[in-house]
Write a protein that holds these residues in place. Sequence first.
Motif, mmCIF file in Angstrom:
data_model
loop_
_atom_site.group_PDB
_atom_site.id
_atom_site.type_symbol
_atom_site.label_atom_id
_atom_site.label_comp_id
_atom_site.label_asym_id
_atom_site.label_seq_id
_atom_site.Cartn_x
_atom_site.Cartn_y
_atom_site.Cartn_z
ATOM 1 N N PHE A 366 0.780 -1.254 -0.133
ATOM 2 C CA PHE A 366 0.040 0.126 -0.090
ATOM 3 C C PHE A 366 0.723 1.353 0.050
ATOM 4 O O PHE A 366 0.339 2.377 -0.624
ATOM 5 C CB PHE A 366 -0.902 -0.086 1.171
ATOM 6 N N PRO A 393 -0.940 -7.125 -0.425
ATOM 7 C CA PRO A 393 -0.426 -6.217 0.887
ATOM 8 C C PRO A 393 1.077 -6.543 1.595
ATOM 9 O O PRO A 393 1.650 -5.824 2.369
ATOM 10 C CB PRO A 393 -1.429 -6.467 1.965
ATOM 11 N N ASP A 397 -0.669 -3.102 6.577
ATOM 12 C CA ASP A 397 -2.010 -3.194 6.655
ATOM 13 C C ASP A 397 -2.553 -2.180 5.743
ATOM 14 O O ASP A 397 -1.857 -1.164 5.134
ATOM 15 C CB ASP A 397 -2.441 -2.697 8.092
ATOM 16 N N PRO A 398 -3.797 -2.124 5.284
ATOM 17 C CA PRO A 398 -4.398 -1.344 4.317
ATOM 18 C C PRO A 398 -4.294 -0.030 4.768
ATOM 19 O O PRO A 398 -4.232 0.318 5.916
ATOM 20 C CB PRO A 398 -5.817 -1.710 4.382
#
Length: 462
Positions: A366, A393, A397-398
């Motif tokens: 990301f 990913p 984490d997003p």
Amino acid sequence: MAPGLPTAMDRPHFIGIGGAGMSGIAKILAQRGARVAGSDAKDSATAQALRALGVTVHVGHAAAHLADDASCVVVSSAIREDNPELRRAAELDIPVVHRSDALAALMDGARPIAVAGTHGKTTTTSMLAVALTELGREPSYAIGGDLDAPGSNALHGAGEIFVAEADESDRSFHKYAPEVAIILNVELDHHANYASMEEIHESFQTFVGRIVPGGTLVISADHEGARELTRRLDGSVRTVTYGESADADVRVLSVVPQGLKSEVTVELDGAPLTFTVSVPGKHYAHNAVAALAAGVALGVPAAELAPALAAYTGVKRRLQLKGEAAGVQVIDSYAHHPTEMTADLEAMRAAAGDARILVVFQPHLFSRTRELGKEMGHALALADASLVLDIYPAREDPIPGVTSELIIEAARAAGADVTAVHDAAEVPGAVAGMAKPGDLVLTMGAGDVTDLGPRILDRLSN
């Protein structure tokens, strides 16, 4: 002769043993006589190759996998603090060793060549390993990818030379003390760990400062980030530059495409030297020249090393031909940074002639997509058409608002034909509907997009 087993690493346990860097170190330790164990999230061909060496590989992570008598636990920066095996190590007071420290211990007593740079490390390390092996030098090596079979990313050799990738992503390359260091290029990447180019340059300067007295730095004369780094050095390290620039010490005079190979001519010590590189693209040719300069700095005659470099025919995921079906070739590319994407697409364009190039691209991380998504989109404009998957990913984490749409919008603004695909299972059918005989399909990215190649071939065959 190569050094023996490092102290306190006779019974190591690796968390994430199936990873490219971790599995290589585990393999070398096993070949040196250590009782090696470890775990990984899933089974793999790499895990099977380790088991064939006597390594115990558990699938999944659990405290019970860690033996009470393990001498140390080896981790990478991707392992989180809540990992049950890491917590168990703390309870048992077992030392935790970072992957880079383990590799540094393996190189102790050898003549190390450490290959650094934002792009091209795996290829250049592989070229050196293959060429030195071809010459009977029996090097040890640790590579971030497999050469020709699962588990071929590392070897304990009987010779004195140790060739290893030097990873800047988490500053772990500060742990090594090479006799020869290669810096291929210097760009901003790994945004979770570096906030600016200034931090990147400071990190590479620290790496250069680790070169042993009397050692050599081999560095690009063409890449602006590398030139800036060279300007910052104090002159205490012998520096050999390479590239097309007129002031390069090892000057590239020409790179002539010959299908999926290149004929390279360099000027070395005032005389021309011509050799073949068995992979396409100018960037791979320049990697071979860096490997040549490093080997010469270590005392390997150029007249021997140059032809031996032709023995390198590729590494898995670096423009690797996966197969052909219905007149369509499927090729796997590890490129995940815009510079790498552009280089691989330009190499394929030069080799493919009038053939169409179709790309299945999976963004990696990301943070990288947030910072470089626009540039990724522009790179995809070099393809005739692209399918773009959701972001892989990996360890992240997003990030709110960061999706593949950032890349797709930029690609379309650059005139590219791009389609979003959110379910990877739809890709083989989509490619089969697009591809025509003579086309080239590239699966591109550092995540599990590589798994789609065989499935695309199966669908094309049917």
